[in-house]
Design a protein around this motif. Structure first.
Motif, PDB file in Angstrom:
ATOM      1  N   ALA A   2       0.861  -1.187   0.000  1.00 26.76           N
ATOM      2  CA  ALA A   2       0.000   0.000   0.000  1.00 26.76           C
ATOM      3  C   ALA A   2       0.892   1.230   0.000  1.00 26.76           C
ATOM      4  O   ALA A   2       1.794   1.340   0.828  1.00 26.76           O
ATOM      5  CB  ALA A   2      -0.907  -0.001   1.224  1.00 26.76           C
ATOM      6  N   LEU A   3       0.657   2.132  -0.940  1.00 24.12           N
ATOM      7  CA  LEU A   3       1.469   3.340  -1.025  1.00 24.12           C
ATOM      8  C   LEU A   3       0.647   4.569  -0.685  1.00 24.12           C
ATOM      9  O   LEU A   3      -0.502   4.696  -1.107  1.00 24.12           O
ATOM     10  CB  LEU A   3       2.038   3.500  -2.440  1.00 24.12           C
ATOM     11  N   GLY A   4       1.237   5.471   0.068  1.00 20.94           N
ATOM     12  CA  GLY A   4       0.557   6.736   0.363  1.00 20.94           C
ATOM     13  C   GLY A   4       1.138   7.374   1.613  1.00 20.94           C
ATOM     14  O   GLY A   4       1.243   6.703   2.645  1.00 20.94           O
ATOM     15  N   ASP A   5       1.494   8.636   1.517  1.00 21.05           N
ATOM     16  CA  ASP A   5       2.001   9.353   2.696  1.00 21.05           C
ATOM     17  C   ASP A   5       0.972   9.335   3.810  1.00 21.05           C
ATOM     18  O   ASP A   5       1.315   9.223   4.988  1.00 21.05           O
ATOM     19  CB  ASP A   5       2.325  10.822   2.345  1.00 21.05           C
ATOM     20  N   GLU A   6      -0.327   9.477   3.433  1.00 23.19           N
ATOM     21  CA  GLU A   6      -1.373   9.537   4.462  1.00 23.19           C
ATOM     22  C   GLU A   6      -1.403   8.253   5.289  1.00 23.19           C
ATOM     23  O   GLU A   6      -1.801   8.255   6.443  1.00 23.19           O
ATOM     24  CB  GLU A   6      -2.740   9.836   3.812  1.00 23.19           C
ATOM     25  N   LEU A   7      -0.957   7.141   4.676  1.00 24.35           N
ATOM     26  CA  LEU A   7      -0.984   5.860   5.391  1.00 24.35           C
ATOM     27  C   LEU A   7       0.161   5.754   6.385  1.00 24.35           C
ATOM     28  O   LEU A   7      -0.023   5.271   7.507  1.00 24.35           O
ATOM     29  CB  LEU A   7      -0.914   4.692   4.396  1.00 24.35           C
ATOM     30  N   GLY A  38       5.555   5.306   1.779  1.00 23.95           N
ATOM     31  CA  GLY A  38       5.074   6.644   1.447  1.00 23.95           C
ATOM     32  C   GLY A  38       5.168   6.946  -0.036  1.00 23.95           C
ATOM     33  O   GLY A  38       5.572   6.104  -0.840  1.00 23.95           O
ATOM     34  N   ASP A  39       4.768   8.160  -0.383  1.00 25.01           N
ATOM     35  CA  ASP A  39       4.775   8.579  -1.787  1.00 25.01           C
ATOM     36  C   ASP A  39       6.165   9.057  -2.187  1.00 25.01           C
ATOM     37  O   ASP A  39       6.392  10.240  -2.433  1.00 25.01           O
ATOM     38  CB  ASP A  39       3.751   9.704  -1.986  1.00 25.01           C
ATOM     39  N   ASP A  40       7.071   8.133  -2.244  1.00 20.55           N
ATOM     40  CA  ASP A  40       8.434   8.478  -2.594  1.00 20.55           C
ATOM     41  C   ASP A  40       8.923   7.390  -3.531  1.00 20.55           C
ATOM     42  O   ASP A  40       8.775   6.201  -3.225  1.00 20.55           O
ATOM     43  CB  ASP A  40       9.292   8.524  -1.319  1.00 20.55           C
ATOM     44  N   GLY A  62      -2.562   2.468  -4.808  1.00 15.41           N
ATOM     45  CA  GLY A  62      -2.265   3.878  -4.549  1.00 15.41           C
ATOM     46  C   GLY A  62      -1.157   4.399  -5.436  1.00 15.41           C
ATOM     47  O   GLY A  62      -0.480   3.648  -6.141  1.00 15.41           O
ATOM     48  N   GLY A  63      -1.010   5.714  -5.427  1.00 11.25           N
ATOM     49  CA  GLY A  63       0.075   6.344  -6.179  1.00 11.25           C
ATOM     50  C   GLY A  63      -0.112   6.349  -7.682  1.00 11.25           C
ATOM     51  O   GLY A  63       0.854   6.449  -8.433  1.00 11.25           O
ATOM     52  N   LEU A  64      -1.358   6.229  -8.133  1.00 12.59           N
ATOM     53  CA  LEU A  64      -1.605   6.239  -9.578  1.00 12.59           C
ATOM     54  C   LEU A  64      -2.230   7.554 -10.035  1.00 12.59           C
ATOM     55  O   LEU A  64      -2.600   7.703 -11.183  1.00 12.59           O
ATOM     56  CB  LEU A  64      -2.552   5.095  -9.960  1.00 12.59           C
ATOM     57  N   ASP A  69       3.168  13.596  -6.507  1.00  7.20           N
ATOM     58  CA  ASP A  69       3.485  12.617  -5.460  1.00  7.20           C
ATOM     59  C   ASP A  69       3.015  11.210  -5.813  1.00  7.20           C
ATOM     60  O   ASP A  69       3.140  10.294  -5.019  1.00  7.20           O
ATOM     61  CB  ASP A  69       2.916  13.070  -4.105  1.00  7.20           C
ATOM     62  N   ASP A  70       2.463  11.034  -6.997  1.00 10.07           N
ATOM     63  CA  ASP A  70       2.005   9.694  -7.375  1.00 10.07           C
ATOM     64  C   ASP A  70       3.115   8.964  -8.114  1.00 10.07           C
ATOM     65  O   ASP A  70       3.390   9.241  -9.286  1.00 10.07           O
ATOM     66  CB  ASP A  70       0.711   9.801  -8.183  1.00 10.07           C
ATOM     67  N   GLN A  71       3.749   8.048  -7.407  1.00 10.17           N
ATOM     68  CA  GLN A  71       5.045   7.521  -7.846  1.00 10.17           C
ATOM     69  C   GLN A  71       5.031   6.065  -8.292  1.00 10.17           C
ATOM     70  O   GLN A  71       6.080   5.524  -8.632  1.00 10.17           O
ATOM     71  CB  GLN A  71       6.049   7.663  -6.690  1.00 10.17           C
TER      72      GLN A  71
HETATM   73 MG    MG Z   1      -1.634   8.473  -2.983  1.00  8.70          MG
END
Ligand code: MG
Ligand code: ATP
Length: 411
Positions: A2-7, A38-40, A62-64, A69-71
């Motif tokens: 799962a990707l996402g800074d919020e997570l 995260g989104d990196d 995520g990240g699409l 930031d969508d990596q």
């Molecule tokens: Mg995201």
């Protein structure tokens, strides 16, 4: 993955991977590792590599999106050593989505059509972000959008059939809901059936006084897996019959609510320390309004007397947390609501208020069915106030369910 800074920052909780793990299990595919990053780009690429080190199939969510930031596409391109190229097919999907909505396409959305070279497009019918699949040298990567509704739709439409076509062997699963047996004693009695590597393998998780047990059998072919699961399930049933109140993964309120609705049995509740938790749990069941009319929160002694007709002498001689009081509460609730069934809860949630005879965690439970009352005094682990309250609500529902399963009330 799962990707996402919020997570990773704690602003929202990753629910995608647990949903996916359950879906995969249903297909006979066992998740071996879950990662959140995260989104990196570098972190995402590292997470993908770690995931591929554990299994040949990796699903990333995520990240699409269309923003910087969508990596995911960059990370995937890096892991598979591919260029990012503009995909006409992915772009057509994005255009079609905006056309259906009748709005202009923001320039930023062109990024969403950038995919690793030779990736297969997974169409997104519920959002803009196209997903993609990359398969190479025995590794399969599936990239799905982050928003749970979009992710689920894409998994169901585009991913599930594809995975189903290639699973080998069989996995069969059975579930049991158990109450009344402490986890440690359960583990002792279940013994080697729970040992790592056992087949069938039994696993359990405890939540609010209820043990959820899963039995999983694997075999080279699906019929053999089913047979293995059935025979162990029969042994399990024999050993734990007294404690099992349901076979299946459904939570108690769903089973009880379904039964009340099917039997058209009206129900009420009188709650003290839980202050409506049990009623709220029942109200989660769609269609419950057919049988649920009024329920009562009676926290004080005065309320128990005024609203439910509990007698002052009963309270004075036995205390509010007693089988005598919950009996009167259950009968009073049934009468006031005009319901045939009722449950009642009165307990000491803590942290204060306990006595040597009735320590924190003591809960009196009552059920009434057609004027016949049954009561019990139980002692829940006094872990936290909330755990006692949640456990008390659950146990009251189990008590009523058990009576209905014994054939009380209408057939
Ligand atoms: Mg995201
Ligand atoms: P897009 O929406 O374009 O697909 P994305 O895939 O990166 O972009 P985000 O914009 O990061 O998705 O997330 C959109 C919403 O989905 C946010 O509310 C986010 O919290 C939620 N979300 C993302 N990943 C998860 C996850 N693993 N579990 C639960 N919710 C998630």
């Amino acid at each position: 993955v799962a990707l996402g800074d919020e997570l990773i920052l704690g602003a929202s909780v990753d629910t995608n991977t647990s949903w996916l793990a359950r879906e995969l299990l249903g297909l006979g595919i066992e998740n071996t590792r879950t990662l959140v990053a995260g989104d990196d780009e570098a972190d995402a690429a590292e997470a993908l590599r770690l995931a591929f080190a554990a299994a040949p199939l990796v699903i990333v969510t995520g990240g699409l999106g269309p923003t910087e930031d969508d990596q995911t596409r960059h990370a995937a391109a890096r892991v598979f050593s591919r260029e990012l190229v503009f995909s006409d097919e992915a772009w057509q999907g994005v255009v079609a989505w905006f056309e259906r909505r009748g709005t202009e396409i923001p320039a930023a959305n062109r990024r969403q059509a950038l995919l690793p070279a030779r990736a297969q497009v997974l169409r997104n019918l519920t959002g803009t972000a196209p997903g993609f699949a990359i398969e190479e040298a025995g590794r399969l990567l599936l990239a799905l959008p982050g928003p749970p509704a979009e992710m689920r739709a894409m998994f169901t439409d585009a991913v599930r059939p594809r995975l189903l076509a290639r699973v080998q062997g069989g996995l069969a699963q059975r579930s049991f809901q158990i109450q009344g047996l402490p986890e440690a004693r359960f583990a002792e009695e279940v013994g080697e059936w729970m040992a790592r590597g056992a087949n069938p393998l039994i696993g359990c998780s405890v939540k609010d006084g209820i043990l959820s047990v899963t039995l999983r059998a694997r075999a080279a072919d699906p019929d053999r897996a089913q047979a293995l699961a059935d025979s162990r399930a029969a042994q399990f049933r024999e050993r734990f019959q007294r404690y099992i109140f349901h076979e299946g993964p459904e939570p108690v309120e769903e089973v009880l609510g379904g039964l009340l609705i099917a039997r058209r049995l009206s129900v009420s509740a009188a709650e003290s320390c839980t202050a409506g938790l049990a009623a709220a749990q029942l109200a989660r069941v769609p269609g419950i309004s057919a049988v649920l009319g009024a329920t009562f929160v009676t926290y004080s002694n005065a309320a128990k007397m005024e609203v439910l007709g509990v007698r002052a002498e009963t309270l004075a001689s036995h205390g509010a947390v007693s089988e005598q009081v919950v009996a009167e509460m259950a009968l009073g609730a049934a009468r006031r609501a005009g319901a045939r069934a009722a449950l009642a809860i009165s307990g000491i949630a803590g942290p204060g208020g306990g006595t040597p005879e009735k320590p924190v965690g003591s809960v009196a439970l009552g059920t009434a069915v057609d004027g016949r009352v049954e009561t019990r005094l139980v002692r829940l682990p006094p872990t936290t106030r909330e755990s006692v309250r949640a456990g008390a609500a659950n146990l009251a529902l189990v008590e009523l369910l058990r009576r209905l399963l014994r054939g009380e009330g209408p057939a």
